[in-house]
Design a protein around this motif. Sequence first.
Motif, short mmCIF file in Angstrom:
data_model
loop_
_atom_site.label_atom_id
_atom_site.label_comp_id
_atom_site.label_asym_id
_atom_site.label_seq_id
_atom_site.Cartn_x
_atom_site.Cartn_y
_atom_site.Cartn_z
N LEU A 123 3.41 -6.08 -10.16
CA LEU A 123 3.76 -4.68 -9.94
C LEU A 123 5.27 -4.50 -9.93
N SER A 154 1.79 6.54 -7.05
CA SER A 154 0.76 7.41 -7.61
C SER A 154 1.17 8.88 -7.52
N TYR A 187 0.83 -1.21 0.00
CA TYR A 187 0.00 0.00 0.00
C TYR A 187 0.87 1.26 0.00
N LYS A 207 -2.22 -3.78 -10.29
CA LYS A 207 -2.65 -2.99 -9.14
C LYS A 207 -4.05 -3.41 -8.70
N ARG A 247 6.74 -1.99 -12.76
CA ARG A 247 7.34 -0.74 -12.31
C ARG A 247 8.84 -0.70 -12.54
N THR A 284 1.44 -8.49 -6.62
CA THR A 284 2.65 -7.80 -6.15
C THR A 284 3.84 -8.11 -7.05
N THR A 328 0.60 -2.34 -15.27
CA THR A 328 0.59 -1.84 -13.89
C THR A 328 -0.83 -1.67 -13.38
N THR A 388 -4.08 -6.31 -6.28
CA THR A 388 -3.74 -6.01 -4.88
C THR A 388 -4.86 -5.23 -4.19
N ASP A 406 -7.18 -0.70 -14.77
CA ASP A 406 -7.52 -1.02 -13.38
C ASP A 406 -9.01 -1.31 -13.23
N THR A 414 2.41 1.74 -3.37
CA THR A 414 1.43 2.17 -4.36
C THR A 414 1.08 3.64 -4.20
#
Length: 490
Positions: free
Chosen positions: A371, A313, A306, A398, A375, A368, A394, A401, A342, A309
Motif C-alpha cells: 500500500l 477511500s 485502517y 488492500k 499510494r 502494508t 492498491t 490487510t 480487491d 485506508t
Amino acid sequence: MDAEVPEVPDGGWGWVIVAAVALINMTNQSILSVYGLLFGTQLTHMQQETFTTALITNLNSLALNFSGLFIGPAIKSFKPRNVAASGCIMVSFGLLLCAFATAGWHFIIGYSLFVGFGLGLIAPSTFVSINSYFNSKRGRAVGVSLAGAGLGQVFIPHVVRYFLDHYGFREAVLAMSLLSLSGLVGAFLLKPLSVNKNSLKHNNRQHIKLLLGDANQPKKDDILEIKISENIGTEEIADNKLYRQHKQYITFLPSRDKIYQETTVQAVKHEALFKKLRDRLIQALDLELLKDPIFWNMIIGMALVYTSTINFSMIFPSFLQHTANLSRSTTATCMSIMAGADIVCRLLLPCITDKLKIPYRLIFLLGTMGLLVSRTALAESSDFITIVVMSIFTGMTKSATVLNNNLTISAYCKPEKLPGGLGLNMISKGLLVITVGQMLGWIRDLTNSYVLCLHAQNCLLLLVIIAWVAEMLYIYRKQLLAKRRAIEET
C-alpha cells in the motif's frame, strides 16, 4: 475458566457458516458503501450542510468501533449467533428510522447509532463463528466470507439506484431495511461447534450478579465478629492491607467504640468488593491483554493502517478528478478496477498463503508495504495507464490487510481471549479514526492539496512498518541470545 476447545473440523458445516457470513456481509456490511448514493440527495433537499453529512459518517464509524467495549462479554455470554442476529436487527431498525427522517439528527440516531452499532456487532461475531470451525483453511474461509461484502458493493448500488429512480427515497431505504433483515437467515445458520459436556462453561452473566450481590447483605449486630458476604472471600479480607492495619484495634477495642469498628469493617468490605469488581471487569473485557506490549504494537499498527485506508477511500475520487484531471466516468472506472482487484485477491490470496503457511501478521505487513508503494506512486502520477496499474496494485494489497486484520488477532490470542482481543482492536480503530483521521482531514483543508494528504496517509503506513519490523528484529535478537546461552551452558 472456559469450555474446552473442541476439535476443529476444518470444513463440514463450517462451509455453510462461510456462506451464511457471506450473505450477512452482502446484505449488511455493504450498506456503508451506498451511504452517499442513498442519503446524499435527501440530505441536500433537507438543506443539511456538509458538516452534518460528515458528522453522520464519523459518528457511524465511532459507534461501529466502540461497540468493541461490549463485543467480548456479549459473544461469551450470548454466543456469536445471537450477537450477529441482534446486529442485523439493529441495522434494519436504524434504516427504518432513516426512512421516516425529517431532520439531520434523525439520521444521527438511525444511521450513526443503530446502524453503526449493529455493524460493530456483526463483524466480530461472524469472524468468531468461522474461526471456531477452521484452522489450516481459516484464511480461505475468511476470504470467501469477505468476498460477500465485495459482491454487495458491486450489486447493492444498482438496487439502490433502481428504487430511487422508480419509487423514491423512502421506499429505497425501506427496501434496504428489509434486505439487511434477510441477514437473519445467515445468522440462524451460525451453528456453534459442539463442546465437551463435562467441560466448564464460562458465563459473564455472573459478572452482572456480582454488581448486586453485596447490596442486599444483611447487617450484623455483632461488629467484633467479621463475617464475609458470598462475593468477598475470607482470604481477601485476611490479606487486605486495611484490615491488617486495624486488626489489633478492632479486636481489643471496647464495645462502646462501635462507630470506629463499624467504619473500619465496612471500609475493608468495600475495598475487597472494589477489587472483586475490578478483577471481574478485567476478566469480562480481557483487559489483561493490554499488559502485553506486542499486543499494543499490533492493534495500534492495524488501527493506523485502517485509518489511512478509510481516509484514502474518502479522497481518492476527488484526487482523480481534481488533481489527475480525470473525468467522472474515468474516475468511476478506476474505482471499479480497484474494487475488482480487491475481490479477486480476497478469493485467491488465502489459497496461496494457507498452502504456504505464511503467518497472517507477515502477510498484513507485506500488504502494508505494498500500500505504501502503490499510494506513493498514485500521489505522483497523472498518466492514466500508471493510475490504472497502481489502482490494481492498491486493490490487491488492500485485500491483504483487510483479510488478515482479524486473522492476525486470532493467531496471537488464545481462543478464550479472542472476543476480547477483537473488541480492543475495534476500540483502537475508533480512537485513531476520530483523532488521527480528523488530523488528516485538516491537512487537506489547510494545504488544499490532495497530494500532501496522500503522503500524510503514507507516513502512517511507514510508521507501522518501522514499528513492526523493529519488534520482529528485537524478538529475533532475543531468540539468538537465548540459543547462544543454551549452547554455552551445555
